[in-house]
Write an enzyme that holds these catalytic residues in place. Sequence first.
Site, short mmCIF file in Angstrom:
data_model
loop_
_atom_site.label_atom_id
_atom_site.label_comp_id
_atom_site.label_asym_id
_atom_site.label_seq_id
_atom_site.Cartn_x
_atom_site.Cartn_y
_atom_site.Cartn_z
N GLU A 35 90.31 -3.00 -56.97
CA GLU A 35 90.02 -3.51 -58.31
C GLU A 35 91.14 -4.46 -58.74
O GLU A 35 92.28 -4.04 -58.89
CB GLU A 35 89.92 -2.34 -59.29
CG GLU A 35 89.47 -2.76 -60.67
CD GLU A 35 89.27 -1.57 -61.61
OE1 GLU A 35 90.16 -0.70 -61.70
OE2 GLU A 35 88.21 -1.52 -62.27
N GLU A 92 86.52 8.19 -66.05
CA GLU A 92 85.88 6.87 -65.90
C GLU A 92 86.93 5.94 -65.35
O GLU A 92 87.90 5.62 -66.03
CB GLU A 92 85.35 6.42 -67.27
CG GLU A 92 84.20 5.45 -67.15
CD GLU A 92 84.66 4.03 -66.99
OE1 GLU A 92 85.05 3.66 -65.86
OE2 GLU A 92 84.66 3.30 -67.98
N CYS A 105 86.06 -2.55 -66.38
CA CYS A 105 85.76 -1.62 -65.28
C CYS A 105 84.42 -1.94 -64.62
O CYS A 105 84.23 -1.67 -63.45
CB CYS A 105 85.78 -0.20 -65.79
SG CYS A 105 84.81 0.03 -67.29
N LYS A 153 95.37 9.80 -76.91
CA LYS A 153 96.53 9.01 -76.48
C LYS A 153 96.08 7.60 -76.12
O LYS A 153 95.48 7.36 -75.09
CB LYS A 153 97.24 9.64 -75.27
CG LYS A 153 98.67 9.15 -75.22
CD LYS A 153 99.28 8.93 -73.87
CE LYS A 153 98.98 7.67 -73.17
NZ LYS A 153 99.53 6.43 -73.73
P1 NAI Z 1 96.60 3.68 -66.31
O1 NAI Z 1 95.45 4.45 -65.75
O2 NAI Z 1 97.96 4.04 -65.82
O3 NAI Z 1 96.57 3.78 -67.92
C1 NAI Z 1 95.50 4.27 -68.67
C2 NAI Z 1 96.00 5.27 -69.68
O4 NAI Z 1 96.57 6.37 -69.00
C3 NAI Z 1 97.11 4.74 -70.61
O5 NAI Z 1 96.93 5.28 -71.91
C4 NAI Z 1 98.36 5.31 -69.97
O6 NAI Z 1 99.42 5.47 -70.88
C5 NAI Z 1 97.86 6.66 -69.52
N1 NAI Z 1 98.67 7.29 -68.50
C6 NAI Z 1 99.40 6.72 -67.51
N2 NAI Z 1 100.03 7.66 -66.79
C7 NAI Z 1 99.69 8.87 -67.32
C8 NAI Z 1 100.03 10.22 -67.04
N3 NAI Z 1 100.83 10.55 -66.04
N4 NAI Z 1 99.50 11.20 -67.81
C9 NAI Z 1 98.67 10.89 -68.83
N5 NAI Z 1 98.34 9.64 -69.16
C10 NAI Z 1 98.82 8.64 -68.41
O7 NAI Z 1 96.27 2.14 -66.05
P2 NAI Z 1 97.30 0.92 -65.95
O8 NAI Z 1 98.46 1.31 -65.09
O9 NAI Z 1 97.59 0.47 -67.33
O10 NAI Z 1 96.41 -0.19 -65.21
C11 NAI Z 1 96.43 -0.31 -63.80
C12 NAI Z 1 95.06 -0.61 -63.26
O11 NAI Z 1 94.13 0.41 -63.61
C13 NAI Z 1 94.41 -1.88 -63.79
O12 NAI Z 1 94.89 -3.00 -63.15
C14 NAI Z 1 92.96 -1.60 -63.51
O13 NAI Z 1 92.66 -1.90 -62.16
C15 NAI Z 1 92.83 -0.10 -63.71
N6 NAI Z 1 92.29 0.23 -65.04
C16 NAI Z 1 90.97 0.59 -65.16
C17 NAI Z 1 90.44 0.82 -66.40
C18 NAI Z 1 89.02 1.20 -66.58
O14 NAI Z 1 88.39 0.80 -67.54
N7 NAI Z 1 88.47 2.03 -65.74
C19 NAI Z 1 91.21 0.63 -67.62
C20 NAI Z 1 92.60 0.32 -67.41
C21 NAI Z 1 93.08 0.12 -66.16
#
Ligand code: NAI
Length: 506
Positions: A400, A265, A299, A191
Amino acid sequence: MLDHVAGGIPAALDGSPLYREEYGNFINGEWVAGSSGETINLMNPTNGQVLAKIASGNAQDANDAVAAASAALPAWANTSASERQAILFEIGRRLEKRLPDYGMLETLNNGKPITEALYFDLPMAVEQFNLFAGAAFTLQGQVHDRPDALGIVHREPIGVVAQIIPWNIPMLMVATKIAPALAAGCTIVLKPAETVCLSVMEFFEEMKDLIPAGVVNVLNGYGPNVGEALVTHPDVRKVSFTGSRPTAQRIVQYASVNMIPQTMELGGKSANIVCADADIDAAVESAIMTTVFNKGEVCLAGSRLFLNEAIQDEFLEKFKTGLEKIRIGDPTDPTTQLGPQASVMQRDKISSYLELGPQEGATVLTGGGRATGAGLDAGNFIQPTIFTNVTNDMRIAQEEIFGPVTSAITWSDEEEMMRQVNDSVYGLAGGLWTKDLASAHRITKRMQTGTVWVNRYYNLITGMPLGGYKQSGYGREFCHDLLEHYTITKSVVINLQEGKMGIFDQ
Ligand code: NAI
Ligand code: MG
């Protein structure tokens, strides 16, 4: 250059359109429309225009994707190591061949400078496929040879896996997730993030004739609409996730339903420590890099900068001067050093921290707001920002921000500095600048974090474990340890003695 961004669909290397207007879900080797009929716009963060649409998936689509992965599993799990190697290697070659196309797709949808896409993201993605191409040959069981018994440990693919990836480094994430799972003989429902995945869509279009149908299925949509159905599906045996902590907590709950293992991660607030004896110019260069690289949407970013009091003034002056020279603009221009944040949501999140910093008592040394002016007003541009007079307990030092923002903290006593460095819920990466060998070993050993780079930030080596301490997650990627996550063992003991034991004979 802006023409390229604002015009119609640009051409790929072979002259065909670089991307299509709409993508469904990629299930069983075909693009199929989402069952709801609803779509999500993929935006260009440089100018706010719609690039393409993807299906807005739902539980029905998740079930269809898992069904395809389940059906493909027996045949894929039984392919030879040679077959899997050939496919993984060929994926890498195809990525390399069309590197400029994939680079442009990443840049158009994510906003990362094209030079980063071409010289970092895509070469690193290719390396993941190279790393795991031969890995299937190393997947061996064990034999425990006893006089009276023979123990055999089989290592089997764990089964269908769910992989959920973010929007900041899409192609590198695809590679990091699918290469080890494919090497291990698993089938996949991937996904991608609903905000940035144009490169991912085109990648699977190109892999249609290479990866057997159903082995990798791509499920598009908003996380909450597909996540629960996907992760709690009884045929899914593992989930691997990269993204935010709150979403991870939800996914761990979903995973608890069928007790499936997870790899997580989850970002960080990594400390970049500069000692009094550091090479200041090199350390400043790395501090600039970790502030602006991928617009700070990384990250691993070294967003907590610990400056020794003795060098602080010189360091900050050079850091400020360097950041003020950063070229902000159209990320498809190879001279651009800082592009727009990937989404309006992310831009607004960063802006809220830019407001918070001064309220908490920090000083804005440079930056501090949106970047505006010619070519910037329609995009999600943020000025590279340094906060000084930061204390480690401020939210700007603990949370973050995921933007081009670095918080500088002063230190003099090593003991106290170490305490603050480790006073974080995160522990993903870190940097250390010193010429003293003993300090380097002593401090890196004391840092509660998964990776530390001494005297060069982002000095990643493919094959070394990458992953977090504490709430930065668990499970290590970028290395062959992953083969254990994607396999399961079965212990078989063959008794070599004939007849009954005789223990109930009297
Ligand atoms: P998110 O963690 O919500 O999104 C990441 C992935 O998870 C996307 O594919 C999203 O569609 C999916 N997702 C969201 N809710 C889900 C659920 N209930 N079940 C399954 N999949 C789900 O991150 P978001 O909201 O886009 O970004 C917010 C913050 O997260 C950023 O500002 C940053 O601080 C952090 N982040 C950290 C990352 C890393 O590399 N560790 C990458 C992206 C965001
Ligand atoms: Mg979210």
